[in-house]
Design an enzyme around this catalytic site. Structure first.
Site, PDB file in Angstrom:
ATOM      1  N   GLN A  27       0.817  -1.217   0.000  1.00 42.74           N
ATOM      2  CA  GLN A  27       0.000   0.000   0.000  1.00 42.74           C
ATOM      3  C   GLN A  27       0.850   1.267   0.000  1.00 42.74           C
ATOM      4  O   GLN A  27       0.439   2.300  -0.537  1.00 42.74           O
ATOM      5  CB  GLN A  27      -0.950  -0.005   1.203  1.00 42.74           C
ATOM      6  CG  GLN A  27      -2.021   1.087   1.154  1.00 42.74           C
ATOM      7  CD  GLN A  27      -2.829   1.091  -0.138  1.00 42.74           C
ATOM      8  OE1 GLN A  27      -3.275   0.037  -0.592  1.00 42.74           O
ATOM      9  NE2 GLN A  27      -2.997   2.257  -0.744  1.00 42.74           N
ATOM     10  N   GLY A  28       2.040   1.195   0.582  1.00 38.99           N
ATOM     11  CA  GLY A  28       2.936   2.348   0.560  1.00 38.99           C
ATOM     12  C   GLY A  28       3.303   2.738  -0.864  1.00 38.99           C
ATOM     13  O   GLY A  28       3.241   3.915  -1.247  1.00 38.99           O
ATOM     14  N   HIS A  29       3.668   1.746  -1.673  1.00 34.92           N
ATOM     15  CA  HIS A  29       3.979   2.018  -3.085  1.00 34.92           C
ATOM     16  C   HIS A  29       2.748   2.558  -3.822  1.00 34.92           C
ATOM     17  O   HIS A  29       2.845   3.502  -4.617  1.00 34.92           O
ATOM     18  CB  HIS A  29       4.417   0.725  -3.796  1.00 34.92           C
ATOM     19  CG  HIS A  29       5.690   0.130  -3.301  1.00 34.92           C
ATOM     20  ND1 HIS A  29       5.742  -1.113  -2.707  1.00 34.92           N
ATOM     21  CD2 HIS A  29       6.966   0.596  -3.297  1.00 34.92           C
ATOM     22  CE1 HIS A  29       6.996  -1.401  -2.394  1.00 34.92           C
ATOM     23  NE2 HIS A  29       7.755  -0.366  -2.716  1.00 34.92           N
ATOM     24  N   GLN A  34      22.928  -2.063  -5.219  1.00 36.84           N
ATOM     25  CA  GLN A  34      22.720  -1.434  -3.909  1.00 36.84           C
ATOM     26  C   GLN A  34      22.656  -2.454  -2.771  1.00 36.84           C
ATOM     27  O   GLN A  34      22.401  -2.097  -1.628  1.00 36.84           O
ATOM     28  CB  GLN A  34      21.480  -0.546  -3.913  1.00 36.84           C
ATOM     29  CG  GLN A  34      20.147  -1.262  -4.008  1.00 36.84           C
ATOM     30  CD  GLN A  34      19.001  -0.297  -4.246  1.00 36.84           C
ATOM     31  OE1 GLN A  34      18.882   0.280  -5.328  1.00 36.84           O
ATOM     32  NE2 GLN A  34      18.158  -0.103  -3.245  1.00 36.84           N
ATOM     33  N   GLY A  51       9.107   7.364  -0.735  1.00 35.25           N
ATOM     34  CA  GLY A  51       8.543   7.291   0.616  1.00 35.25           C
ATOM     35  C   GLY A  51       9.549   7.740   1.662  1.00 35.25           C
ATOM     36  O   GLY A  51      10.760   7.521   1.521  1.00 35.25           O
ATOM     37  N   ARG A 102      10.257  -6.155   2.563  1.00 37.61           N
ATOM     38  CA  ARG A 102      10.923  -7.175   3.382  1.00 37.61           C
ATOM     39  C   ARG A 102       9.985  -7.772   4.440  1.00 37.61           C
ATOM     40  O   ARG A 102      10.266  -8.854   4.961  1.00 37.61           O
ATOM     41  CB  ARG A 102      12.162  -6.575   4.068  1.00 37.61           C
ATOM     42  CG  ARG A 102      13.353  -6.434   3.138  1.00 37.61           C
ATOM     43  CD  ARG A 102      14.611  -6.030   3.894  1.00 37.61           C
ATOM     44  NE  ARG A 102      15.782  -6.115   3.036  1.00 37.61           N
ATOM     45  CZ  ARG A 102      16.225  -5.132   2.268  1.00 37.61           C
ATOM     46  NH1 ARG A 102      15.593  -3.981   2.272  1.00 37.61           N
ATOM     47  NH2 ARG A 102      17.295  -5.288   1.504  1.00 37.61           N
TER      48      ARG A 102
END
Length: 282
Positions: free
Chosen positions: A35-37, A61, A149, A189
């Site tokens: 949901q963050g994305h 990275q 974010g 993660r």
């Protein structure tokens, strides 16, 4: 939903939109979308004519080969989520070869010292990898606005610094941390956590909230010592670091300055799964 796996095809698709001066919003991700994305995509859809998302697990990275290998890859489910949000979102899901053209290595960047704090101390070279992929993606997509974010707050500040120093024609927009009902910061993660670990990991945010209260009356050193003691009581967790730092310089707070804005940054291992979070201490 337009899906591209080759940068040449994506560039050809975007070229007429750029020529027509349409605003392009861009959300770079490593997939395993949550949901963050999706909230970043929603912000882009509101503010731009065109929205592009990249889904690419960037090898340069990762300091830990095992972490790279185990990073969740859920492209089919990711595409379903993007399509359900808006079928006109453009997806770029390239291969390593398409991005790096057989030279999978990082460029070196100077971020005026931001790269040596916190994550930089514990993950040498990590932010060279981040800068390399973000710069490459900006060159391919040529966005008007790019959305990141605040969970990766240090990364956000570093990308702003890179854009400023290289005078790249893109506006970087930071968006609030999205949290699970328990308070745990949403992260790809999290998918690797067991149900119990995920439930217990809510303690990270609880400790951050308490540290914010304490910082109103105590020194940064006292708050840091308190946080360390809390994690000593939590056998499931290994605290890598907790640090109170200036939001602009990311330098550790030695003595409070009322004119500065501070943030608490944390990295914790749960069964070798590394979780990060942060909180504004204003």
């Amino acid at each position: 939903m337009p899906l591209f796996t080759k940068q040449s095809d994506l560039k050809n698709h975007l070229e007429p939109m750029i020529a027509a001066h349409k605003t392009i919003g861009f959300v770079p991700t490593m997939g395993a979308l949550h949901q963050g994305h999706l909230s970043l995509l929603q912000q882009s859809l509101k503010n731009n004519s065109v929205t592009v998302i990249s889904i690419f697990v960037n090898p340069t990275q990762f300091n830990n080969a095992d972490d790279l290998k185990k990073y969740p890859r859920t492209l089919e489910a990711d595409l379903e989520k993007v399509n359900a949000l808006h079928p006109e979102i453009i997806v770029y899901a390239p291969s390593v070869e398409d991005i790096y053209e057989n030279k999978t290595e990082s460029q070196s960047f100077d971020y005026d010292g931001l790269e040596f704090q916190m994550e930089g101390k514990h993950r040498p070279g990590h932010f060279d990898g981040v800068g390399t992929i973000v710069k490459k993606l900006f060159e391919i997509v040529r966005p008007t606005n790019a959305y990141f974010g605040e969970k990766d707050f240090q990364q956000l500040q570093i990308i702003k610094k890179m854009v400023s120093k290289l005078q790249l024609p893109v506006t970087i927009i930071g968006c609030p941390i999205h949290r699970e009902e328990s308070g745990l910061a949403m992260s790809s993660r999290n998918e690797r956590l067991t149900t119990l670990e995920r439930e217990k990991a809510a303690v990270i945010y609880k400790i951050l909230l308490e540290s914010k209260k304490l910082f109103a009356t105590q020194s940064a050193k006292q708050v840091t010592q308190w946080v360390t003691k809390q994690f000593e009581k939590e056998p499931l967790f290994e605290l890598e670091y907790f640090e109170i730092a200036d939001e602009e310089t990311l330098l550790e707070c030695k003595r409070k300055n009322q004119k500065k804005h501070y943030r608490g940054f944390i990295a914790v291992f749960v069964n070798n799964i590394r979780l990060i979070d942060n909180i504004s201490l204003k």
